[in-house]
Design an enzyme around this catalytic site. Structure first.
Site, PDB file in Angstrom:
ATOM      1  N   LYS A 142      -5.660 -35.163  15.474  1.00 17.36           N
ATOM      2  CA  LYS A 142      -6.652 -35.828  15.902  1.00 17.36           C
ATOM      3  C   LYS A 142      -6.249 -34.748  17.188  1.00 17.36           C
ATOM      4  O   LYS A 142      -6.465 -34.368  18.306  1.00 17.36           O
ATOM      5  CB  LYS A 142      -6.696 -37.192  16.096  1.00 17.36           C
ATOM      6  CG  LYS A 142      -5.116 -37.182  16.745  1.00 17.36           C
ATOM      7  CD  LYS A 142      -5.026 -39.083  15.400  1.00 17.36           C
ATOM      8  CE  LYS A 142      -3.244 -39.606  15.581  1.00 17.36           C
ATOM      9  NZ  LYS A 142      -3.356 -40.350  14.555  1.00 17.36           N
ATOM     10  N   LYS A 196       6.841 -29.566  19.225  1.00 17.44           N
ATOM     11  CA  LYS A 196       6.148 -29.641  20.399  1.00 17.44           C
ATOM     12  C   LYS A 196       6.878 -28.603  21.550  1.00 17.44           C
ATOM     13  O   LYS A 196       6.366 -27.731  22.560  1.00 17.44           O
ATOM     14  CB  LYS A 196       5.935 -31.324  20.937  1.00 17.44           C
ATOM     15  CG  LYS A 196       4.812 -31.827  20.106  1.00 17.44           C
ATOM     16  CD  LYS A 196       4.564 -32.931  21.026  1.00 17.44           C
ATOM     17  CE  LYS A 196       3.379 -33.512  20.323  1.00 17.44           C
ATOM     18  NZ  LYS A 196       2.814 -34.000  19.533  1.00 17.44           N
ATOM     19  N   LYS A 247      -2.408 -28.427   9.627  1.00  7.20           N
ATOM     20  CA  LYS A 247      -2.423 -29.632   9.556  1.00  7.20           C
ATOM     21  C   LYS A 247      -4.054 -29.850  10.336  1.00  7.20           C
ATOM     22  O   LYS A 247      -4.019 -30.026  11.447  1.00  7.20           O
ATOM     23  CB  LYS A 247      -1.022 -30.453   9.932  1.00  7.20           C
ATOM     24  CG  LYS A 247      -1.461 -31.777   8.802  1.00  7.20           C
ATOM     25  CD  LYS A 247      -0.575 -32.802   9.798  1.00  7.20           C
ATOM     26  CE  LYS A 247      -0.665 -33.330  10.839  1.00  7.20           C
ATOM     27  NZ  LYS A 247       0.534 -34.755  11.468  1.00  7.20           N
TER      28      LYS A 247
END
Ligand code: TYM
Length: 330
Positions: free
Chosen positions: A196, A111, A193
């Site tokens: 969501k 991130k 991957k």
């Protein structure tokens, strides 16, 4: 009976990746282990959440647990924040984890590398809370998808260090990662991957979305121009991902599916994958509706929290005693 524990963080809606990598396996384990499955709601707020939407996602998550076949008579289902001891043990684990260990956790590193700003302290230390979730219950095994293995390993390290320093306190847990389906990839970019949180609508199948949309996503999944169905994740990541999804759900081996598709095109193959997935998800959605209408969720969570808290309280007392935090408790 050995103990097993796992959880899902419904910071968005649950996906086919959650289902194949985690949920479905929980159901298989409930007969052979003393199983604890919780809704990791404290983990959701490591990133900002809309309260109304979060509430819906949490309720859907527990409804999906039940819809998948988790049976409250056989396992303990609970909401993390109902057991206040998690946050307390989380803090204690924070104080027993080195910055170097957290800096090596790939999720935060990724991130940060993507340049995301306003990352919270909670997001950075959440592997400590996850370690607390696991160590609290003396879990022998923790079934997770591949992306969570590193966090379970951190829990192992922390447990071993604590035990060495202050005597036997925690069971050292082992991650259990399924052979097929531990990392379901995005349908639109099969090198990433399925997730969501990646803003990847076309690549991510949501368990509660309209089945027609699911079918469409599978039919338009990114493949390649090689034109043969073969399991080769490096050169044919899209086809390999679809084979994995099929095999994980149908139980048919990848070799057997590949053999049936010799000389046939991708269109036909995708149709079959879509059929397998949609049939499974339709069943799940029907059960989900039944669960929501039955109104049993509140009672399930109440019973689960009571049972979980009895264990958590005992463990937290023991830990606090070992650390010298309590004055009069022996
Ligand atoms: P979360 O909510 O990101 O994912 C829940 C479970 O689903 C698996 N998973 C996948 N498996 C295969 N392919 C995918 N594309 C895929 N996406 C998700 C994850 O590996 C995971 O097993 N920190 C955890 C929640 C948690 C937890 C715990 C888990 C909190 N405390 C204690 C186990 C034990 C998380 O964010 O998972």
């Amino acid at each position: 009976m050995k103990r097993m524990l796992s959880g899902i963080k419904p910071s968005g809606q649950l996906t086919l990746g959650n289902y194949i990598g985690a949920l479905r396996n929980f159901v298989k384990y409930q007969d052979d282990y003393e199983l604890f499955v919780f809704v990791a709601n404290l983990h959701c707020i490591t990133v900002p959440q809309d309260p109304a939407q979060l509430k819906k996602n949490l309720k859907d998550c527990i409804a999906i647990y039940l819809a998948c076949g988790l049976d409250p008579e056989k396992c303990t289902l609970f909401l993390q924040s109902d057991v206040l001891e998690h946050a307390q043990l989380g803090w204690i684990i924070d104080c027993n984890t080195y910055l170097g260990e957290l800096n090596r956790q790939t999720q935060f590193k990724d991130k940060k590398a993507k340049g995301e700003t306003n990352l919270t302290a909670g997001l950075y230390t959440y592997p400590c809370l996850m370690a607390a979730d696991i160590l609290m219950y003396d879990a022998d095994y923790v079934p997770v998808g591949a992306d969570q293995k590193q966090h379970v390993e951190l829990a192992r390290d922390v447990a071993e260090r604590f035990n060495n320093r202050l005597g036997d306190t925690f069971v050292v847990p082992e991650p259990v990662v399924a052979e097929v389906g531990a990392k379901i990839m995005s349908l639109s970019d099969p090198t990433k991957k399925m997730s969501k949180s990646e803003n990847d609508d076309k690549g991510c199948i949501i368990l509660l979305e309209d089945i027609a949309i699911t079918r469409k996503k599978i039919m338009s999944a990114v493949t390649d121009s090689l034109a043969y169905v073969r399991f080769d994740p490096e050169n044919q990541p899209g086809i390999s991902n679809l084979l994995t999804i099929h095999s994980a759900i149908s139980g048919e081996s990848i070799d057997s599916i590949v053999a049936r598709y010799e000389g046939k095109g991708y269109g036909e193959f995708k149709k079959e994958v879509a059929e397998v997935v949609c049939t499974e998800i339709q069943k799940l959605q029907d059960e989900y509706k039944r669960v929501i209408e039955s109104g049993i969720i509140e009672k399930v969570l109440e019973d689960g929290a009571n049972k979980a808290q009895r264990i958590a309280r005992k463990k937290l007392n023991k830990v606090q005693r070992k650390l010298g935090l309590d004055i009069f408790r022996k």
